[in-house]
Design a protein around this motif. Structure first.
Motif, mmCIF file in Angstrom:
data_model
loop_
_atom_site.group_PDB
_atom_site.id
_atom_site.type_symbol
_atom_site.label_atom_id
_atom_site.label_comp_id
_atom_site.label_asym_id
_atom_site.label_seq_id
_atom_site.Cartn_x
_atom_site.Cartn_y
_atom_site.Cartn_z
ATOM 1 N N VAL A 160 -16.028 3.971 1.306
ATOM 2 C CA VAL A 160 -14.736 3.592 0.718
ATOM 3 C C VAL A 160 -14.940 3.130 -0.721
ATOM 4 C CG1 VAL A 160 -13.577 2.984 2.894
ATOM 5 C CG2 VAL A 160 -14.920 1.263 1.680
ATOM 6 N N ALA A 161 -13.869 3.214 -1.477
ATOM 7 C CA ALA A 161 -13.940 2.831 -2.889
ATOM 8 C C ALA A 161 -13.440 1.400 -3.063
ATOM 9 C CB ALA A 161 -13.097 3.782 -3.707
ATOM 10 N N ARG A 205 -14.463 1.075 -8.953
ATOM 11 C CA ARG A 205 -14.552 2.516 -9.213
ATOM 12 C C ARG A 205 -13.565 2.930 -10.313
ATOM 13 N NH1 ARG A 205 -14.536 7.895 -5.572
ATOM 14 N NH2 ARG A 205 -16.275 8.789 -6.683
ATOM 15 N N PRO A 263 -5.304 2.118 1.711
ATOM 16 C CA PRO A 263 -6.491 2.882 1.289
ATOM 17 C C PRO A 263 -6.754 2.660 -0.186
ATOM 18 C CG PRO A 263 -4.609 4.335 1.549
ATOM 19 C CD PRO A 263 -4.172 2.991 2.027
ATOM 20 N N LYS A 264 -8.020 2.575 -0.515
ATOM 21 C CA LYS A 264 -8.368 2.424 -1.927
ATOM 22 C C LYS A 264 -8.643 3.814 -2.463
ATOM 23 C CE LYS A 264 -10.167 -1.942 -0.524
ATOM 24 N NZ LYS A 264 -11.314 -2.584 0.065
ATOM 25 N N LEU A 265 -7.624 4.401 -3.030
ATOM 26 C CA LEU A 265 -7.747 5.802 -3.445
ATOM 27 C C LEU A 265 -8.607 5.932 -4.686
ATOM 28 C CD1 LEU A 265 -4.119 7.082 -2.902
ATOM 29 C CD2 LEU A 265 -6.089 7.398 -1.428
ATOM 30 N N THR A 266 -9.270 7.068 -4.750
ATOM 31 C CA THR A 266 -10.078 7.374 -5.920
ATOM 32 C C THR A 266 -9.155 7.666 -7.099
ATOM 33 O OG1 THR A 266 -11.777 8.311 -4.554
ATOM 34 C CG2 THR A 266 -11.697 9.088 -6.796
ATOM 35 N N PRO A 267 -9.477 7.145 -8.269
ATOM 36 C CA PRO A 267 -8.624 7.488 -9.423
ATOM 37 C C PRO A 267 -8.700 8.978 -9.726
ATOM 38 C CG PRO A 267 -10.626 6.395 -10.134
ATOM 39 C CD PRO A 267 -10.615 6.325 -8.650
ATOM 40 N N ILE A 310 -18.575 2.083 -4.778
ATOM 41 C CA ILE A 310 -18.575 2.831 -3.519
ATOM 42 C C ILE A 310 -19.321 2.016 -2.467
ATOM 43 C CG2 ILE A 310 -19.400 4.907 -2.333
ATOM 44 C CD1 ILE A 310 -18.934 6.455 -4.845
#
Lengths: 599, 76
Positions: B49-50, B54, B71-75, B41
């Motif tokens: 942002v991730a 992560r 975008p670096k999406l959250t898993p 993070i």
């Protein structure tokens, strides 16, 4: 309906405990059967609220987890409110995404709790089997009366609707149970666990803001929309029928319009939890805080609301705290804080025998709101929650979103297209009375309000997630000395938490949930609490005579406030006498004759 | 803190409520600096942002999005 100059024959009737609510609420009345009127009413609680006693000395970060246990149905409202108070004390704010997650969780809670209470608990008082026992001629009329919105909900007559409310077998009753599962799932997606959240902390949430968590919520919300679109017209049909079929029914449970709402759903772009800015961020909330007196909105300022709070005694089992320590003499804006304000309260329990004739008779204190202009201590009620929320929001006219708009005289609610119904617009209009039926009707509309707001929060949250934001938590250090207050709406009305921190520990903590406001006994000025006030002078429409009286009109009135008495802890009563006599308006076949009390 | 007297008869306490709930030396989740230490993070104040870290601990730097604008999406 007062009868002057004539000896009245009063019959004592008691309902203790009142069933289908949580906690131990007792309603003690004196009824004039000849003139069909409830003459006197006292509401009592045999629960002791001890949170303010044992919170002292604890780590303030634990407050949200502990106070959640105040209630088994709206515990998350306490967690949320505690977090608001703690954020103020720690000088932090939740990240935007976290605020939307809290709002979505709370919206799911409103949908869940209002729907299950209305359809599975309140409607039992309006169901075919109950009406058959209490007002057979009304049922006969209902059989002949077509339901105006039959094309939406599918029930041809009002009696068909009432049959669908029958407990355990009725269609609406059973569907509402399924819906309660769905809405609980929505809640758990956001707050981790129902009803004591595991992912809510001061400074943010532990929920991982993935796209999936929001889309899972959305798919359930759209399914629930179908139910809402049928439920609201269903409520309108039943309550309009009561007004029409029983002229004068508007007087049942009617009291002066004295409503309090402390606001819900923070706007993350405005709120910073600083007391100095509380007026601004309070007004930016998506349910506007306010006090409505005789139909006029007298304030929307949370600072004014906060400073006007007074906790009175008078008929409660406590010693006064006049001689105790003052914790907060001035608020952060320099305004003086009263000794009877929750920040300065010290709880001194004094268990004693109940004395309904001029003595002390309840563990509930008497919160009042001091109106500076008139010097009155107003016994505000919450109208069961939704009535005050909608009334205050409507009059303030501050909420303006694509899905909910406050017009100044009504609240317009747009619900998007769902599986079975097209896009639908509902409008809650300010009613002429604050009475039993309007409290119940507002509940149905507020379910729609919460669902519509959830659509708005979802869109805003998903927008942020798609931009790559993952921040849901703000770090902080616990200060040695601080004060904080949180204002929120528990499902059944106003909720405030007041917190004082010293040496990094809690020095004083006072949660004020809605029920102390609604169920309060007579205060030191002799003013009755809202339940008592609403029942006194209540006309009786029940067709049963004195011998088989069920008190259905009284029960409908008390339940319209959505009573919830467990805002406290059970007290060990030693070898106290166990009361076995009770009188509850149960369905006839379930209620053995021995259960009834006929003094 | 002033101790108030209560007329309630209560049993002998089996806990000391004034005990610190935090043991010195143990890291607190809320303490300033926690976000900086969180793997994957990157905090930017109002938002964060991730990174690929992560989602995985294995060759995380090789697992970033193909296009840096994505975008670096959250898993899940």
């Amino acid at each position: 309906m007062s009868v002057a100059g004539e000896e009245r024959k009063l019959v004592e009737m008691a309902w203790d405990p009142v069933t289908r609510i949580i906690g131990n609420l007792g309603i003690y009345t004196k009824i004039d059967f000849k003139n069909r009127e409830v003459v006197e009413c006292r509401s009592t609680s045999s629960l002791f609220r001890g949170y303010s006693v044992f919170m002292k000395g604890k780590d303030p970060r634990d407050a949200g987890f502990i106070t959640s246990r105040i209630c088994g149905i709206c515990g998350d409202n306490h967690t949320t409110c505690s977090i608001y108070a703690q954020n103020m004390a720690y000088g932090i704010k939740n990240p935007v995404l976290a605020e939307y997650i809290v709002n979505l969780g709370e919206a799911a809670e409103y949908m869940f709790d209002h729907a299950i209470f209305q359809d599975n608990l309140v409607f039992v008082d309006f169901c075919e089997r109950m009406v058959k026992e209490t007002n057979p001629s009304l049922l006969e009329k209902a059989e002949r009366t077509p339901a105006p919105h039959a094309h939406i909900h599918g029930f041809r007559t009002i009696a068909d609707l009432m049959r669908s409310f029958n407990p355990f077998v009725g269609e609406t009753y059973r569907e509402a149970l399924q819906m309660s599962r769905l809405t609980r799932e929505m809640f758990c997606l956001m707050e981790g666990r129902h009803v004591h959240p595991s992912t809510l902390y001061p400074g943010g949430v532990g929920t991982v803001a993935s796209p999936q968590v929001f889309t899972d919520y959305q798919s359930r919300l759209l399914e629930f929309m179908d139910f809402v679109k049928r439920m609201v017209p269903m409520n309108d049909d039943v309550f309009d029928f009561f007004y029409e079929a029983l002229p004068g029914y508007e007087e049942v449970g009617r009291r002066r319009v004295m409503l309090g709402c402390w606001g819900a759903f923070q706007d993350p772009d405005v709120v910073d939890y600083r007391y100095e800015h509380m007026t601004d961020w309070g007004r930016a909330m998506y349910v506007t805080p306010g006090i409505v007196l005789d139909g006029e909105l007298i304030t929307t300022d949370l600072v004014e609301i906060n400073l006007g709070m007074r906790i009175l005694l008078g008929s409660s089992y406590y010693d006064d705290w006049e001689e105790e320590e003052m914790f907060v003499e001035r608020d952060p804006l320099g305004n003086p804080v009263h000794r009877r304000h929750p920040w300065n309260q010290t709880t001194l329990p004094r268990p004693q025998k109940r004395d309904l004739e001029g003595g002390n008779y309840s563990w509930v204190m008497s919160p009042r709101w001091y109106q500076q202009q008139t010097g009155d201590h107003l016994a505000l009620d919450t109208g069961g929650g939704p009535l005050a929320r909608l009334w205050s929001t409507a009059l303030a006219g501050l909420v303006d979103t694509p899905w909910v708009t406050a017009t100044g005289h009504s609240v317009k609610i747009r619900l998007p297209r769902s599986r079975r119904f097209p896009e639908t617009e509902l409008e809650w209009k300010i009613p002429r009375w604050a009475n039993t039926l309007e409290r119940d009707r507002a509940r149905a509309y507020f379910v729609a309000y919460a669902a519509a707001m959830a659509v708005h929060f979802l869109a805003r949250a998903l927008d942020r997630v798609q931009q790559g934001d993952v921040k849901v938590f703000q770090e902080f250090a616990v200060p040695d000395e601080a004060i904080g207050c949180g204002f929120h709406e528990a499902v059944r009305g106003v909720l405030s938490h007041h917190l004082v921190i010293r040496d990094g520990k809690i020095a004083n903590y006072h949660p004020y949930p809605p029920t102390p406001w609604n169920a309060s006994p007579r205060d030191s000025f002799g003013t009755p609490g809202p339940y008592e006030d609403a029942c006194q002078g209540l006309p009786i429409f029940e067709e049963n005579g004195e011998a088989d009286f069920k008190g259905i009109d009284i029960m409908r009135t008390v339940r319209s406030f959505d009573p919830c008495l467990p805002c406290g802890v059970h007290m060990y009563s030693g070898k106290a006498k166990i009361l076995e006599r009770r009188h509850s308006p149960m369905l006839g076949s379930f209620s053995p004759p021995g259960d009834r009390r006929h003094p | 803190m002033k101790k108030t007297t209560s007329p309630l008869t209560v049993g002998k306490p089996d806990v000391r409520p004034s005990l610190p709930s935090h043991v010195p030396g143990v890291r607190e989740g809320n303490q300033p600096g926690s976000l900086k230490r969180s793997d994957g993070i990157v905090d930017h104040g109002t938002h964060a942002v991730a990174t690929g870290r992560r989602s995985t601990g294995l060759n995380a730097r090789e697992r970033e999005p193909i296009d840096p604008r994505m975008p670096k999406l959250t898993p899940p």
